[in-house]
Design a protein around this motif. Structure first.
Motif, PDB file in Angstrom:
ATOM      1  N   MET A  78       0.845  -1.191   0.000  1.00  0.00           N
ATOM      2  CA  MET A  78       0.000   0.000   0.000  1.00  0.00           C
ATOM      3  C   MET A  78       0.881   1.241   0.000  1.00  0.00           C
ATOM      4  N   ARG A  89     -16.285 -10.830   4.956  1.00  0.00           N
ATOM      5  CA  ARG A  89     -15.312 -11.553   4.141  1.00  0.00           C
ATOM      6  C   ARG A  89     -14.939 -10.749   2.895  1.00  0.00           C
ATOM      7  N   TRP A 124     -15.124  -7.480   2.571  1.00  0.00           N
ATOM      8  CA  TRP A 124     -14.342  -6.335   3.030  1.00  0.00           C
ATOM      9  C   TRP A 124     -12.890  -6.740   3.298  1.00  0.00           C
ATOM     10  N   GLU A 125     -12.708  -7.830   3.990  1.00  0.00           N
ATOM     11  CA  GLU A 125     -11.357  -8.270   4.324  1.00  0.00           C
ATOM     12  C   GLU A 125     -10.542  -8.598   3.076  1.00  0.00           C
ATOM     13  N   SER A 126     -11.209  -9.058   2.022  1.00  0.00           N
ATOM     14  CA  SER A 126     -10.485  -9.382   0.792  1.00  0.00           C
ATOM     15  C   SER A 126      -9.921  -8.132   0.128  1.00  0.00           C
ATOM     16  N   LEU A 127     -10.510  -6.957   0.420  1.00  0.00           N
ATOM     17  CA  LEU A 127     -10.020  -5.700  -0.148  1.00  0.00           C
ATOM     18  C   LEU A 127      -8.787  -5.175   0.588  1.00  0.00           C
ATOM     19  N   ARG A 128      -8.487  -5.742   1.757  1.00  0.00           N
ATOM     20  CA  ARG A 128      -7.313  -5.371   2.550  1.00  0.00           C
ATOM     21  C   ARG A 128      -7.339  -3.892   2.938  1.00  0.00           C
ATOM     22  N   ILE A 129      -8.487  -3.460   3.426  1.00  0.00           N
ATOM     23  CA  ILE A 129      -8.663  -2.083   3.890  1.00  0.00           C
ATOM     24  C   ILE A 129      -8.628  -2.091   5.421  1.00  0.00           C
ATOM     25  N   PRO A 130      -7.649  -1.427   6.051  1.00  0.00           N
ATOM     26  CA  PRO A 130      -7.504  -1.512   7.508  1.00  0.00           C
ATOM     27  C   PRO A 130      -8.367  -0.534   8.290  1.00  0.00           C
ATOM     28  N   SER A 182      -4.451   0.941  -2.570  1.00  0.00           N
ATOM     29  CA  SER A 182      -4.248  -0.499  -2.623  1.00  0.00           C
ATOM     30  C   SER A 182      -4.905  -1.022  -3.898  1.00  0.00           C
ATOM     31  N   PRO A 221      -6.833  -4.060  -5.308  1.00  0.00           N
ATOM     32  CA  PRO A 221      -7.469  -5.336  -4.958  1.00  0.00           C
ATOM     33  C   PRO A 221      -7.110  -6.408  -5.986  1.00  0.00           C
ATOM     34  N   ALA A 259     -10.726 -10.591  -5.250  1.00  0.00           N
ATOM     35  CA  ALA A 259     -11.402  -9.639  -4.364  1.00  0.00           C
ATOM     36  C   ALA A 259     -12.386  -8.777  -5.149  1.00  0.00           C
TER      37      ALA A 259
END
Length: 211
Positions: free
Chosen positions: A1, A86, A88-94, A122, A124, A128
């Motif tokens: 990122m 799930r 959301w987590e696949s997008l790797r957004i913290p 980031s 995806p 994702a």
């Protein structure tokens, strides 16, 4: 990122003394009390403030091919979307808010989220993005470069809207201006709440039946 370049987004990201805004193409003054058009410079990946005539002249989607595209003004909602934890987590957004748009130069979807340094970017993965396409019909309606899918995880659910991309960068600027501490603080959250209330008031479901 990585931090996302903010060229052309100065009025959203850096507090400055009030000054007369001008069209970045022809130099004509822009009325301070009115919302003026924006163009996306697809070569520089930047927003450009524009007067109405320049926006019509330079918009490649309305005339000959070129590097500029006008930012449209539609707001769409999808209250029946299936974007879950799930997805959301696949997008790797913290963080709890992000926006995704299709970058035509890269021919890839790009996800960005606000941070104290501005917009952090980031890319995806294909899987994702496929999960997002399957979870909301809004993803397939996005106009490349100029519209974004705006997402927020809040109070146990995810909100999902299709919005003009300049509004997303306005959000980034507001958050950066008011950010305090690790999580942004109360002022940044209030700005976020206000912007999403505004989006909700404008957004309508797309016409036609659900897929």
């Amino acid at each position: 990122m990585r931090p996302h370049g903010a060229t052309g987004l100065r009025r959203f990201t850096t507090p400055r003394p009030p000054r007369e805004e001008r069209c970045e193409l022809c130099g004509v003054p822009l009325a301070a009390e009115e919302r003026h058009p924006h163009l996306v410079d697809t070569d520089k990946r930047a927003l450009v403030c524009s007067c109405g005539p320049c926006a019509q002249l330079m918009d490649r989607s309305a005339a000959s091919p070129g590097r500029f595209r006008a930012v449209p003004g539609r707001f769409l909602s999808d209250p029946g979307h299936r974007i879950d934890d799930r997805t959301w987590e696949s997008l790797r957004i913290p963080v709890s808010v992000a926006f995704v748009f299709h970058n035509s130069a890269l021919d890839l979807p790009v996800a960005l989220y606000p941070s104290p340094a501005g917009a952090t970017e980031s890319e995806p993965g294909q899987e994702a993005w496929r999960s997002v396409l399957e979870a909301t019909r809004l993803a397939s309606l996005l106009e490349p470069d100029v519209e974004a899918l705006l997402l927020r995880r809040h109070e146990g659910r995810t909100e999902c809207f299709l919005v003009p991309v300049d509004l997303c960068y306005e959000l980034v600027g507001r958050m950066r201006l008011h950010w305090q501490g690790f999580d942004g603080g109360a002022e940044a959250r209030a700005e976020l709440d206000g912007l999403f209330a505004h989006v909700r008031s404008l957004a309508r479901e797309p016409r036609g039946s659900r897929p």
